[in-house]
Design an enzyme around this catalytic site. Structure first.
Site, short mmCIF file in Angstrom:
data_model
loop_
_atom_site.label_atom_id
_atom_site.label_comp_id
_atom_site.label_asym_id
_atom_site.label_seq_id
_atom_site.Cartn_x
_atom_site.Cartn_y
_atom_site.Cartn_z
N THR A 16 3.14 4.69 27.07
CA THR A 16 3.30 3.33 27.39
C THR A 16 2.56 3.28 28.77
OG1 THR A 16 5.26 3.35 26.27
CG2 THR A 16 4.79 1.52 27.99
N VAL A 36 10.44 -1.53 16.47
CA VAL A 36 10.42 -2.19 17.96
C VAL A 36 11.11 -1.25 18.87
CG1 VAL A 36 10.96 -4.28 19.43
CG2 VAL A 36 10.21 -4.53 16.76
N GLY A 37 10.24 -0.98 20.05
CA GLY A 37 10.91 -0.11 21.01
C GLY A 37 11.47 -0.77 22.09
N ASP A 38 11.46 -0.37 23.42
CA ASP A 38 12.12 -1.10 24.52
C ASP A 38 11.06 -1.97 25.29
OD1 ASP A 38 10.70 1.17 25.18
OD2 ASP A 38 11.69 1.32 27.08
N THR A 97 9.17 4.19 30.66
CA THR A 97 8.36 4.72 29.59
C THR A 97 9.23 5.91 28.89
OG1 THR A 97 7.19 6.35 30.80
CG2 THR A 97 6.15 4.25 30.74
N GLY A 98 8.80 6.17 27.81
CA GLY A 98 9.73 7.42 27.09
C GLY A 98 10.53 6.71 25.85
N GLY A 140 12.12 4.97 23.78
CA GLY A 140 12.60 3.41 23.87
C GLY A 140 14.13 3.18 23.34
#
Ligand code: ASP
Length: 345
Positions: free
Chosen positions: A196, A225-227, A247-248, A250
């Site tokens: 990201t 859907v991620g963070d 990042t990472g 989520g």
């Protein structure tokens, strides 16, 4: 030993070892003057661009969005925008969000397909609607209404990596595996990967803007859907306090609203680095499911955080020691910043 005691013991053990001087960097967090930009480890070009825009009098929101656009457009970054790795169906679905300090308004898109610059679309959601988050088809139609064009975001490289993933997925299905090649190596590198870009900046007036944009987890379930497009999870900006991004994994940030929490810890007086580290510890103490923990109780995933406060102090922390650090740029130029961490690699 009860699960709870085990967790407590292993928590103390691992923190006892790794939260010493090695992990919480002794050096004061580098302090800077406005304007200032920070970005994740893949954001060298983004901080440089953002600072250039700020130094020539541009707007702080445009600065961060233009900064990450370079990475969204880059087919060689397999975690963002055009050339980002696809979902399990081979379709690239992108997530992005922006947040603007002076109005405390945000804009975001999730699961948008065929549009290579979701950060710009998120900025339009913020500026041109009364909403915060648009998803899927609606997000794409909104982008088309604003003159964006759809295109296939899958490059030859990501298509071949995805195909390898599909062929290797299940030895009993009808997709036969062919000999390993360069794409198998890339698959090994990216199969459990996250990636990201986050960028935040503060201008000479002390106004803050943040953006996070991503193709999310490689080979995710369609619709995941991620963070990154969730305000407070993958980014947060408060004009009174500062900004944070991540990042990472989520899911860890969705469960802990990590970036909101970092900003709140900074509001309480913690330095950016301490606030980021506090959230790494919070994630550790909240992570209970065995598949997310190693046998010794350490977290089995990574998350990285980047933040600055209104004093212009910059700091970051990660679950696992970062080999890259993150980027900052100010009048002294662009440079890498080391991150505190819970565990050494
Ligand atoms: N946080 C992103 C997500 O979970 C991925 C990443 O940063 O690596 O979608």
């Amino acid at each position: 030993m009860k699960r709870r005691d085990f967790l407590k013991t292993s928590l103390t053990a691992s923190l006892g070892v790794s939260l010493g001087s090695a992990s919480l960097l002794k050096a004061a967090t580098p302090s800077a003057e406005y304007p200032l930009a920070i970005a994740s480890g893949n954001g060298e070009v983004a901080v440089k661009k953002a600072l250039e825009i700020l130094q020539s009098g541009g707007k702080v929101m445009d600065a961060v969005v233009e900064g990450v656009k370079i990475v969204e457009d880059d087919p060689e970054d397999l975690t963002v925008g055009y050339g980002g790795l696809p979902n399990e169906d081979g379709v690239v679905q992108l997530d992005a969000a922006v947040m603007y300090g002076p109005t405390h308004k945000a804009g975001a898109v999730a699961c948008i397909e065929g549009i290579r610059n979701p950060a710009k679309v998120a900025q339009l959601v913020m500026d041109r609607t009364d909403h915060v988050l648009l998803v899927g088809k609606g997000a794409q139609e909104f982008a088309l209404a604003h003159g964006f064009k759809t295109e296939n975001l899958l490059t030859e490289k990501t298509r071949k990596i995805w195909l390898k993933w599909k062929e290797k997925l299940n030895p009993r299905d009808n997709w036969r595996e062919v000999a390993d090649d360069e794409y198998s190596l890339l698959l090994d590198q990216y199969k459990d990967s996250y990636g990201t870009i986050h960028c935040s900046a503060i201008d000479t007036n002390g106004d803050i803007a943040s953006v996070t944009t991503t193709s999310g987890r490689s080979f995710k379930i369609p619709g995941r859907v991620g963070d990154s497009p969730i305000i407070g999870a993958g980014l947060y900006a408060d004009n009174e306090v500062g900004a944070a991004g991540s990042t990472g994994r989520g899911e860890a940030n969705l469960n802990n609203l990590s970036c909101f929490l970092i900003v709140e810890f900074m509001r309480m007086g913690k330095s950016p680095q301490e606030a980021c580290m506090e959230v790494c510890k919070r994630i550790l103490s909240h992570t209970r499911l065995p598949h997310l923990l190693k046998d010794n109780g350490d977290l089995d995933f990574n998350v990285e955080f980047y933040a600055f406060n209104k004093k212009g102090e910059v700091g970051g922390a990660a679950v696992y020691e970062s080999s890259t650090g993150f980027w900052m740029a100010d009048a002294k130029g662009a440079r890498k910043v080391e991150m505190a961490y819970l565990y050494k690699r």
